[in-house]
Write a protein that holds these residues in place. Structure first.
Motif, PDB file in Angstrom:
ATOM      1  N   SER A   9       0.926  -1.253  -0.038  1.00 54.87           N
ATOM      2  CA  SER A   9       0.028   0.052  -0.044  1.00 54.87           C
ATOM      3  C   SER A   9       0.824   1.328  -0.007  1.00 54.87           C
ATOM      4  O   SER A   9       2.056   1.213   0.606  1.00 54.87           O
ATOM      5  CB  SER A   9      -0.795  -0.098   1.227  1.00 54.87           C
ATOM      6  N   MET A  10       0.496   2.233  -0.578  1.00 53.89           N
ATOM      7  CA  MET A  10       1.088   3.667  -0.766  1.00 53.89           C
ATOM      8  C   MET A  10       0.253   4.649  -0.734  1.00 53.89           C
ATOM      9  O   MET A  10      -0.930   4.457  -1.255  1.00 53.89           O
ATOM     10  CB  MET A  10       2.005   3.377  -1.852  1.00 53.89           C
ATOM     11  N   SER A  11       0.635   5.871  -0.475  1.00 50.44           N
ATOM     12  CA  SER A  11      -0.227   6.978  -0.593  1.00 50.44           C
ATOM     13  C   SER A  11      -0.298   7.681  -1.990  1.00 50.44           C
ATOM     14  O   SER A  11       1.027   7.588  -2.731  1.00 50.44           O
ATOM     15  CB  SER A  11       0.194   8.341   0.195  1.00 50.44           C
ATOM     16  N   GLY A  12      -1.336   8.226  -2.497  1.00 50.58           N
ATOM     17  CA  GLY A  12      -1.431   8.809  -3.874  1.00 50.58           C
ATOM     18  C   GLY A  12      -2.371   9.935  -4.017  1.00 50.58           C
ATOM     19  O   GLY A  12      -3.080  10.166  -3.007  1.00 50.58           O
ATOM     20  N   GLU A  13      -2.566  10.489  -5.336  1.00 49.76           N
ATOM     21  CA  GLU A  13      -3.233  11.519  -5.504  1.00 49.76           C
ATOM     22  C   GLU A  13      -4.484  11.271  -6.502  1.00 49.76           C
ATOM     23  O   GLU A  13      -3.906  10.588  -7.517  1.00 49.76           O
ATOM     24  CB  GLU A  13      -2.729  12.835  -5.831  1.00 49.76           C
ATOM     25  N   ALA A  14      -5.690  11.208  -6.407  1.00 47.52           N
ATOM     26  CA  ALA A  14      -6.505  10.768  -7.365  1.00 47.52           C
ATOM     27  C   ALA A  14      -6.546  11.771  -8.552  1.00 47.52           C
ATOM     28  O   ALA A  14      -6.760  13.166  -8.222  1.00 47.52           O
ATOM     29  CB  ALA A  14      -8.079  10.748  -6.830  1.00 47.52           C
ATOM     30  N   LEU A  15      -6.367  11.512  -9.792  1.00 51.05           N
ATOM     31  CA  LEU A  15      -6.517  12.393 -10.747  1.00 51.05           C
ATOM     32  C   LEU A  15      -7.699  12.423 -11.492  1.00 51.05           C
ATOM     33  O   LEU A  15      -8.008  13.204 -12.601  1.00 51.05           O
ATOM     34  CB  LEU A  15      -5.237  12.136 -11.990  1.00 51.05           C
ATOM     35  N   GLN A  16      -8.766  11.578 -11.079  1.00 52.01           N
ATOM     36  CA  GLN A  16     -10.109  11.754 -11.430  1.00 52.01           C
ATOM     37  C   GLN A  16     -11.034  11.346 -10.496  1.00 52.01           C
ATOM     38  O   GLN A  16     -10.533  10.877  -9.314  1.00 52.01           O
ATOM     39  CB  GLN A  16     -10.398  10.779 -12.501  1.00 52.01           C
ATOM     40  N   SER A  17     -12.463  11.751 -10.762  1.00 51.63           N
ATOM     41  CA  SER A  17     -13.425  11.394  -9.559  1.00 51.63           C
ATOM     42  C   SER A  17     -13.942  10.271 -10.023  1.00 51.63           C
ATOM     43  O   SER A  17     -13.993   9.754 -11.112  1.00 51.63           O
ATOM     44  CB  SER A  17     -14.413  12.608  -9.504  1.00 51.63           C
ATOM     45  N   GLY A  18     -14.565   9.558  -8.914  1.00 54.96           N
ATOM     46  CA  GLY A  18     -15.452   8.219  -9.402  1.00 54.96           C
ATOM     47  C   GLY A  18     -16.125   7.501  -8.303  1.00 54.96           C
ATOM     48  O   GLY A  18     -15.949   7.950  -7.048  1.00 54.96           O
ATOM     49  N   ALA A  19     -16.997   6.370  -8.766  1.00 57.44           N
ATOM     50  CA  ALA A  19     -17.869   5.822  -7.606  1.00 57.44           C
ATOM     51  C   ALA A  19     -17.177   4.511  -7.518  1.00 57.44           C
ATOM     52  O   ALA A  19     -16.217   4.235  -8.230  1.00 57.44           O
ATOM     53  CB  ALA A  19     -19.268   5.859  -8.261  1.00 57.44           C
ATOM     54  N   LEU A  20     -17.905   3.623  -6.746  1.00 54.22           N
ATOM     55  CA  LEU A  20     -17.565   2.118  -6.620  1.00 54.22           C
ATOM     56  C   LEU A  20     -17.460   1.533  -7.621  1.00 54.22           C
ATOM     57  O   LEU A  20     -18.428   1.544  -8.387  1.00 54.22           O
ATOM     58  CB  LEU A  20     -18.464   1.585  -5.424  1.00 54.22           C
ATOM     59  N   GLY A  21     -16.467   0.919  -8.214  1.00 50.54           N
ATOM     60  CA  GLY A  21     -16.300  -0.021  -9.318  1.00 50.54           C
ATOM     61  C   GLY A  21     -15.566   0.592 -10.623  1.00 50.54           C
ATOM     62  O   GLY A  21     -15.248   0.504 -11.434  1.00 50.54           O
ATOM     63  N   ASP A  22     -15.673   2.323 -10.311  1.00 55.62           N
ATOM     64  CA  ASP A  22     -15.003   2.844 -11.553  1.00 55.62           C
ATOM     65  C   ASP A  22     -13.282   2.944 -11.522  1.00 55.62           C
ATOM     66  O   ASP A  22     -12.767   2.501 -10.508  1.00 55.62           O
ATOM     67  CB  ASP A  22     -15.480   4.349 -11.476  1.00 55.62           C
ATOM     68  N   ARG A  23     -12.930   2.929 -12.933  1.00 51.45           N
ATOM     69  CA  ARG A  23     -11.355   2.872 -12.956  1.00 51.45           C
ATOM     70  C   ARG A  23     -11.029   4.225 -13.257  1.00 51.45           C
ATOM     71  O   ARG A  23     -11.438   4.986 -13.899  1.00 51.45           O
ATOM     72  CB  ARG A  23     -11.080   2.112 -14.047  1.00 51.45           C
ATOM     73  N   ILE A  24     -10.109   4.741 -12.172  1.00 52.95           N
ATOM     74  CA  ILE A  24      -9.516   6.130 -12.382  1.00 52.95           C
ATOM     75  C   ILE A  24      -8.009   6.323 -12.636  1.00 52.95           C
ATOM     76  O   ILE A  24      -7.660   5.113 -12.224  1.00 52.95           O
ATOM     77  CB  ILE A  24      -9.981   6.836 -11.302  1.00 52.95           C
ATOM     78  N   ARG A  25      -7.419   7.261 -12.930  1.00 53.21           N
ATOM     79  CA  ARG A  25      -6.048   7.455 -12.598  1.00 53.21           C
ATOM     80  C   ARG A  25      -5.524   8.144 -11.490  1.00 53.21           C
ATOM     81  O   ARG A  25      -6.321   9.130 -11.013  1.00 53.21           O
ATOM     82  CB  ARG A  25      -5.687   8.144 -13.751  1.00 53.21           C
ATOM     83  N   VAL A  26      -4.483   7.385 -10.946  1.00 53.32           N
ATOM     84  CA  VAL A  26      -3.947   8.270  -9.641  1.00 53.32           C
ATOM     85  C   VAL A  26      -2.409   8.132  -9.798  1.00 53.32           C
ATOM     86  O   VAL A  26      -1.921   7.430 -10.444  1.00 53.32           O
ATOM     87  CB  VAL A  26      -4.294   7.052  -8.141  1.00 53.32           C
ATOM     88  N   ARG A  27      -1.820   8.875  -9.016  1.00 50.19           N
ATOM     89  CA  ARG A  27      -0.447   9.241  -9.189  1.00 50.19           C
ATOM     90  C   ARG A  27      -0.022   8.730  -7.673  1.00 50.19           C
ATOM     91  O   ARG A  27      -0.150   9.272  -6.726  1.00 50.19           O
ATOM     92  CB  ARG A  27      -0.045  10.878  -9.308  1.00 50.19           C
ATOM     93  N   ASN A  28       1.252   8.033  -7.759  1.00 47.63           N
ATOM     94  CA  ASN A  28       2.096   7.621  -6.825  1.00 47.63           C
ATOM     95  C   ASN A  28       2.652   8.695  -6.154  1.00 47.63           C
ATOM     96  O   ASN A  28       3.666   9.338  -6.875  1.00 47.63           O
ATOM     97  CB  ASN A  28       3.037   6.304  -7.080  1.00 47.63           C
ATOM     98  N   ASN A  29       2.454   9.168  -4.865  1.00 47.77           N
ATOM     99  CA  ASN A  29       3.072  10.208  -4.382  1.00 47.77           C
ATOM    100  C   ASN A  29       4.819  10.003  -4.084  1.00 47.77           C
ATOM    101  O   ASN A  29       5.486  10.979  -4.134  1.00 47.77           O
ATOM    102  CB  ASN A  29       2.743  10.598  -2.836  1.00 47.77           C
ATOM    103  N   SER A  30       5.233   8.718  -4.005  1.00 49.56           N
ATOM    104  CA  SER A  30       6.592   8.510  -3.750  1.00 49.56           C
ATOM    105  C   SER A  30       7.311   8.638  -5.116  1.00 49.56           C
ATOM    106  O   SER A  30       8.344   8.962  -5.444  1.00 49.56           O
ATOM    107  CB  SER A  30       6.563   7.385  -2.968  1.00 49.56           C
ATOM    108  N   SER A  31       6.763   7.728  -6.336  1.00 45.84           N
ATOM    109  CA  SER A  31       7.536   7.654  -7.287  1.00 45.84           C
ATOM    110  C   SER A  31       7.133   8.680  -8.753  1.00 45.84           C
ATOM    111  O   SER A  31       7.521   8.766  -9.715  1.00 45.84           O
ATOM    112  CB  SER A  31       7.277   6.211  -7.857  1.00 45.84           C
TER     113      SER A  31
END
Length: 248
Positions: free
Chosen positions: A208-230
């Motif tokens: 597990s790692m912390s990240g930032e959501a680049l899109q909004s979404g509901a349960l089951g949606d596929r969204i892009r996220v950014r890994n805060n570390s890498s």
């Protein structure tokens, strides 16, 4: 030699001028020249019974439905059918509330007749119990049941409260308004820019790692996220509030 004329007639009322049309069809319908006794023409009661049985079996929804068959013009002189009447649904004719059932005879003198039927199916459906602002998450106090003829509800309806509880009103709902799929959305569990927990699993391991959501979404949606570390951007599925699952 007897002369038998074949024609397709429609007994439904479809707008202005329909009575005149039916009368003209009756005049030009299948005629049996010669004797005019009851045994020399197809029983119209049998036609109505065949249409009723077809509508109840194929178009109605069980005991909640009632079927009303349109009147068959008594002036029709259809040749008696020498075999069981065949019923069918013509393509592109009718809807949920009003439909058309075709009746066909193949022998000894072929003919086809169309009869309109009206179907009512009464169900308990959910409407808004009060005025509901947009963005409200629905609870039991927001819902109430009413009886409606659902065959007239072209935009859909709900009969199961479990399908509505926790859903979000996508637009304002007036008191008494029927709740449809177009009026609700699954609640957003992730908002764009929100900090999320990214879980990556595969080959029997999970991290597990912390990240930032680049899109909004509901349960089951596929969204892009950014890994805060890498700073790597990946795509994952929203599996819970503020949680995104990715594979590796």
């Amino acid at each position: 030699m007897d002369t038998r004329t074949r024609i397709t007639a429609c007994t439904s009322r479809i707008g202005r001028g329909s009575r005149r049309a039916v009368a003209m069809l009756a005049v030009t319908a299948v005629l049996w020249t010669g004797a005019a006794g009851a045994n020399d023409r197809q029983s119209l009661d049998e036609i109505r019974e065949a249409v009723t049985e077809h509508a109840r079996a194929k178009l109605a929804e069980g005991s909640n439905s009632t079927v009303e068959v349109s009147r068959v013009d008594p002036r029709l002189r259809l040749a008696p059918c020498g075999e069981p009447l065949e019923t069918f649904e013509p393509p592109g004719r009718g809807g949920r509330s009003r439909a058309t059932v075709g009746v066909r005879c193949h022998a000894p003198s072929p003919w086809t007749l169309y009869v309109s039927v009206r179907i009512e199916t009464i169900k308990d459906i959910f409407v808004a119990a009060r005025t509901i602002p947009r963005g409200t998450l629905l609870t039991e106090s927001d819902l109430t049941r009413v009886e409606r003829n659902v065959n007239r509800l072209t935009r859909g309806y709900f009969t199961d409260a479990e399908q509505l509880l926790g859903m979000e009103a996508s637009r304002p709902l007036r008191e008494g308004e029927i709740i449809t799929a177009g009026r609700i959305d699954a609640p957003r569990l992730v908002e764009r820019g929100q900090t999320v927990l990214i879980t990556a699993s595969g080959s029997g391991a999970s991290i597990s790692m912390s990240g930032e959501a680049l899109q909004s979404g509901a349960l089951g949606d596929r969204i892009r996220v950014r890994n805060n570390s890498s700073e790597r951007v990946v795509e994952g599925e929203i599996v819970a509030d503020s949680r995104v699952q990715v594979g590796y």
